[in-house]
Design an enzyme around this catalytic site. Structure first.
Site, PDB file in Angstrom:
ATOM      1  N   ASP A 118       0.872  -1.166   0.000  1.00  9.78           N
ATOM      2  CA  ASP A 118       0.000   0.000   0.000  1.00  9.78           C
ATOM      3  C   ASP A 118       0.914   1.223   0.000  1.00  9.78           C
ATOM      4  OD1 ASP A 118      -2.060   1.790   0.014  1.00  9.78           O
ATOM      5  OD2 ASP A 118      -3.122   0.918   1.714  1.00  9.78           O
TER       6      ASP A 118
HETATM    7  C1  BGC Z   1      -4.984   3.403   0.058  1.00  7.93           C
HETATM    8  C2  BGC Z   1      -5.022   2.422  -1.102  1.00  7.93           C
HETATM    9  C3  BGC Z   1      -4.802   3.158  -2.410  1.00  7.93           C
HETATM   10  C4  BGC Z   1      -3.482   3.922  -2.330  1.00  7.93           C
HETATM   11  C5  BGC Z   1      -3.178   4.700  -3.574  1.00  7.93           C
HETATM   12  C6  BGC Z   1      -3.753   4.271   0.023  1.00  7.93           C
HETATM   13  O1  BGC Z   1      -3.838   5.298   0.957  1.00  7.93           O
HETATM   14  O2  BGC Z   1      -5.052   2.695   1.281  1.00  7.93           O
HETATM   15  O3  BGC Z   1      -6.250   1.741  -1.125  1.00  7.93           O
HETATM   16  O4  BGC Z   1      -4.810   2.264  -3.469  1.00  7.93           O
HETATM   17  O5  BGC Z   1      -3.548   4.840  -1.247  1.00  7.93           O
HETATM   18  O6  BGC Z   1      -4.044   5.774  -3.712  1.00  7.93           O
END
Ligand code: BGC
Length: 830
Positions: free
Chosen positions: A220
């Site tokens: 993530d």
């Molecule tokens: C989120 C993810 C997301 C990523 C990119 C993170 O803060 O938890 O679900 O894909 O950001 O935007």
């Protein structure tokens, strides 16, 4: 592939595992590898810009998709998303979110599917299959147990092995097995002491080893924190770049003998496999049969699909005859006979179509309930009143604003410009053409504002930096917002808006507006991010007067439709909810409208559960979720009876927060214990009812509940055991239902497997074991053949570290919801 790998030196390999910017991996032209681009997900494809410059189709929220109980529809959503991704040059969609609805307080509840792992796995399988059939990759997320947002970067979720296997891992397992995803995203949180990107046991052991997952694991965003532990733990790619724990640091760790180069090679192989699958590796284009261009799904009409999914997802929770009009249920309304409809509620005019955070996309247009109903009804039938304003805060400047952003260097030179969808500037490692983070010094949001109402308007800011606000040439605020409270790196996105100044404005008279911000650049920040917003709040009208106006409109009308909703500050990534109340005086509005005696229909425009203390006092309650861009069109289809609302609840809705089985989402000393074990959702509601038959609370609406516009009789059910006793299925339940109502309809036939009584096993009394949608004309019958998975009769044996089948006389119960089971058939297991 081996050929390509063999041509790469260590530095290039290490670089390939590290984001080059916010959304992409570096290209390696020597081996014909193009840059792999990723994008959020899940209701649309935002692309690499966080702006309206490149709009996207916005489908209904994931809770809505799950409420269709239709994996085939999820697959079609996937086809559309793949088409959108290809249009935007995106190879991998950062979706779906398959964490569970452990507690209704979870801030990203709207972005996950269900409290039930089986339903989650089935919808997720449809979605992943669809996207990948379109030649685009997915990252099933967030692996695993990212079920709440509080302290999400650091929380250590303590989860027993049974709950982990039977609940939280189960959707990932099903999707890996049934849809073979090309990617998985490792979550921010820890599970039982290890942060997920480093979790060797779950990533290498379970995901790859036991389940045979052959895709890539991406962190993530900003989740990877340790070069050696991440690589050894099984993480392939660290995002976002350019500064990650991989790249140079990884090459150095190999040279220092801290990680074997063979592990780096493994990770690179997986990235090359991904590239081959999405057609970004020359010579291996379309190597995966699923992406052969000729087999790609046909072009999808995105707007039509958004509307179809929305109406198929709407859950009709209640549909009673109005007191004044006994006989027929309140819905559908008959447009030919309607003389007057009072449409009420702030969300009827300013629809809430999606949840906040990384799930946000920017649709080209949004159709509100007011626009949708106005277009569908004859002139002069509809009146509108706000009734209650749910927001007691400022919101990003939107309605009436035409804005753009101009970026300047310190010496005042203009570097670039960008159109803004609203008052929000969100640049994450990606800036408007001509702008570099290094040179960027000042951002000015400018444009016009044409007020809808006369009166005292409030303006404010969100984000960090030195702000200067002018309205109509007058400086109204000049001051600094500093870092103090920035706990979450995304604080500037999700933080509280600050009111700064007010101005007396006249309706329909445009004024010039400007907000200049000297941007704070956080030293050593892992991400080049600029986030600031111009916030606004319309003049506060007298709240009593607004309610009176709405009540008077309702009293004078034949039907009152009240749209209630949370605000953007209630349902979003980045924080959890603290209660389930509808903000502002919306509850009072509904009560007062219902008390007029006018037939009252309440539309609940919410991505996740809210308390509805008035639900028994109104004729009908229709849950529309976050319905996506065609909200108002789908609503008109359903309210006026052109289409039936097709949804069933994917999660049990409590009457009050206090009744919900899990209400604690805040860690203590950094830990959150999943003490309830395997008892979440209906599993917990049923256990409590069995333990305390006298005083256990009943939910407002059970899992699986949802009415249509016709009636169904369950006529027969027959179980045929599987020919292969050790196979994946116990057998097939064939259910025959008849449409006994007056119009054609669709029924979601649900099957629950009830465990044998008194076998000494501590497990849920019942679980969803299968479902299917059928359609029939009035008087017609339909048959569903539903395979019941063996897993429904198994438990995870913690000491044997294996699944254990519990033999006995089970009952396969079929019906309209968990609480409305119509037929029961004996199923002998083992
Ligand atoms: C989120 C993810 C997301 C990523 C990119 C993170 O803060 O938890 O679900 O894909 O950001 O935007």
């Amino acid at each position: 592939m081996e050929n390509a790998l063999g041509k790469l030196d260590l530095d290039t390999k290490a670089r390939l595992l590290s984001g080059q910017d916010m959304w992409s991996l570096p290209a390696v032209p020597e081996i014909g590898l193009r840059s792999l681009v990723m994008s959020d997900g899940p209701i649309g494809v935002r692309g690499v810009h966080w702006s309206a410059d490149d709009p996207s189709i916005a489908l209904p929220s994931p809770t809505a998709l799950a409420a269709t109980w239709d994996p085939e529809l999820a697959r079609r959503a996937g086809h559309l998303l793949a088409q959108e991704a290809r249009r935007k040059g995106v190879h991998v969609l950062l979706a779906p979110t398959v964490n569970l609805h452990r507690s209704p307080l979870g801030g990203r509840h709207f972005e996950a599917y269900s409290e039930d792992p089986y339903l989650t796995g089935e919808i997720g399988t449809g979605y992943v299959t669809g996207v990948q059939e379109g030649g685009v990759g997915t990252t099933v997320k967030h692996f695993v147990a990212n079920d709440a947002e509080t302290e999400r970067f650091t929380v250590d979720n303590r989860i027993g092995a049974r709950a982990l296997r039977e609940l939280y891992l189960a959707p990932f397992e099903a999707i890996v097995k049934n849809a073979r995803p090309w990617g998985v995203m490792a979550a921010y949180n820890s599970v039982n002491g290890s942060t997920m990107t480093e979790h060797r046991e779950l990533q290498r052991g379970v995901l790859r080893g036991e389940w045979g997952f052959d895709g890539f694991i991406v962190s993530d965003w900003l989740a990877a924190r340790d070069t050696v532990r991440d690589l050894l733990g099984g993480l392939d790619v660290a995002m976002p770049g350019p500064r990650t724990v991989y790249g140079e640091a990884l090459a150095a760790a190999v040279r220092a003998g801290e990680v074997p180069e063979a592990d780096v090679d493994e990770a690179v192989r997986r990235v090359l496999t991904l590239a081959a699958r999405v057609g970004a590796l020359e010579g291996l284009d379309g190597a995966d049969p699923a992406v052969a261009a000729a087999d790609r799904p046909e072009a999808v009409d995105g707007e039509a699909l958004a509307r179809e999914i929305a109406r198929r997802s709407f859950v009709l929770l209640r549909n009673e005859p109005a007191t004044a009009l006994p006989g027929r249920p309140a819905l559908p309304l008959d447009p030919a006979r309607l003389t007057s409809v009072a449409l009420l509620g702030a969300a009827a005019r300013d629809a809430r179509v999606l949840g906040g955070g990384s799930a946000q996309v920017f649709p080209e247009r949004v159709v509100s309930p007011l626009e949708g109903l106005r277009a569908a009804l004859p002139p002069d039938v509809l009146t509108y009143a706000v009734g209650a304003d749910p927001s007691d805060e400022l919101a990003p400047a939107a309605q009436g604003f035409e804005l753009s952003a101009t970026v300047r260097a310190e010496d005042g030179r203009t570097l670039g410009e960008s159109r803004l969808p609203n008052g929000e500037v969100r640049w994450l490692g990606d800036f408007p053409a001509g702008v570099t983070y290094e040179e960027l010094h000042t951002v000015e949001i400018t444009g016009t504002f044409t007020p809808r109402e006369s009166g005292r308007h409030t303006f404010g800011t969100r984000g960090l930096g030195r702000f200067r606000l002018t309205v109509d040439g007058k400086v109204l605020y000049d001051g600094v917002q500093d870092m103090e409270d920035a706990r979450d790196p995304f604080e500037a996105f999700f933080g509280e808006p600050e009111p700064r100044a007010t101005a007396e404005l006249t309706a329909d008279k445009p004024v010039r507006i400007s907000l200049t911000c000297v941007v704070v650049k956080i030293k050593d920040a892992p991400l080049q991010a600029v986030s600031l917003s111009l916030m606004h709040r319309a003049p506060e009208r007298d709240a009593d007067e607004m309610i009176e106006e709405a009540v008077a409109a309702a009293a004078a009308a034949e039907v009152a439709v009240v749209v209630v909703a949370p605000t953007e500050r209630v349902e979003s990534e980045g924080f959890d909810r603290s209660d389930l109340r509808l903000p502002g005086r919306q509850d009072e509005l509904v009560r007062r409208v219902a008390a007029t005696g006018t037939r009252t229909v309440v539309v609940v425009n919410s991505g996740s559960p809210v308390e509805m203390p008035w639900r028994e006092d109104v004729a009908a309650v229709l849950l529309s979720w976050f319905p996506g861009q065609d909200a108002g069109l789908a609503l008109a289809d359903v309210l006026l009876g052109a289409e039936e609302p097709g949804g069933r609840l994917p999660t049990t809705w409590p009457a009050r927060l206090a009744d919900a089985p899990v209400t604690e989402v805040r860690p203590t000393d950094g830990r959150l214990s999943y003490d309830e074990g395997v008892f979440i959702g209906y599993r917990a509601w049923e256990r409590r009812a069995a333990q305390r038959p006298q005083d256990a609370p009943a939910p407002a609406y059970w899992f699986g509940h949802g009415l249509g516009y016709t009636e169904w009789a369950y006529e027969s059910a027959e179980f045929t055991p599987a020919a292969e006793p050790d196979g994946d299925d116990l057998g097939t339940l064939t259910v025959e239902v008849r449409n006994t109502g007056e119009r054609a309809g669709r029924e979601v036939v649900q099957v629950y497997l009830e465990v044998p009584e008194g076998d000494g096993e501590e497990r849920p009394v019942r679980r969803l074991a299968g479902f299917a949608s059928v359609t029939a004309e009035p008087g017609g019958s339909a048959r569903a053949a539903i395979a019941l998975p063996r897993r429904a009769a198994e438990v995870w044996d913690e000491s044997a570290h294996a699944w254990r089948l519990i033999p006995g006389a089970y009952a396969a119960q079929t019906g309209r919801s968990l609480a409305d089971r119509r037929l029961s058939v004996r199923v002998a297991v083992g």
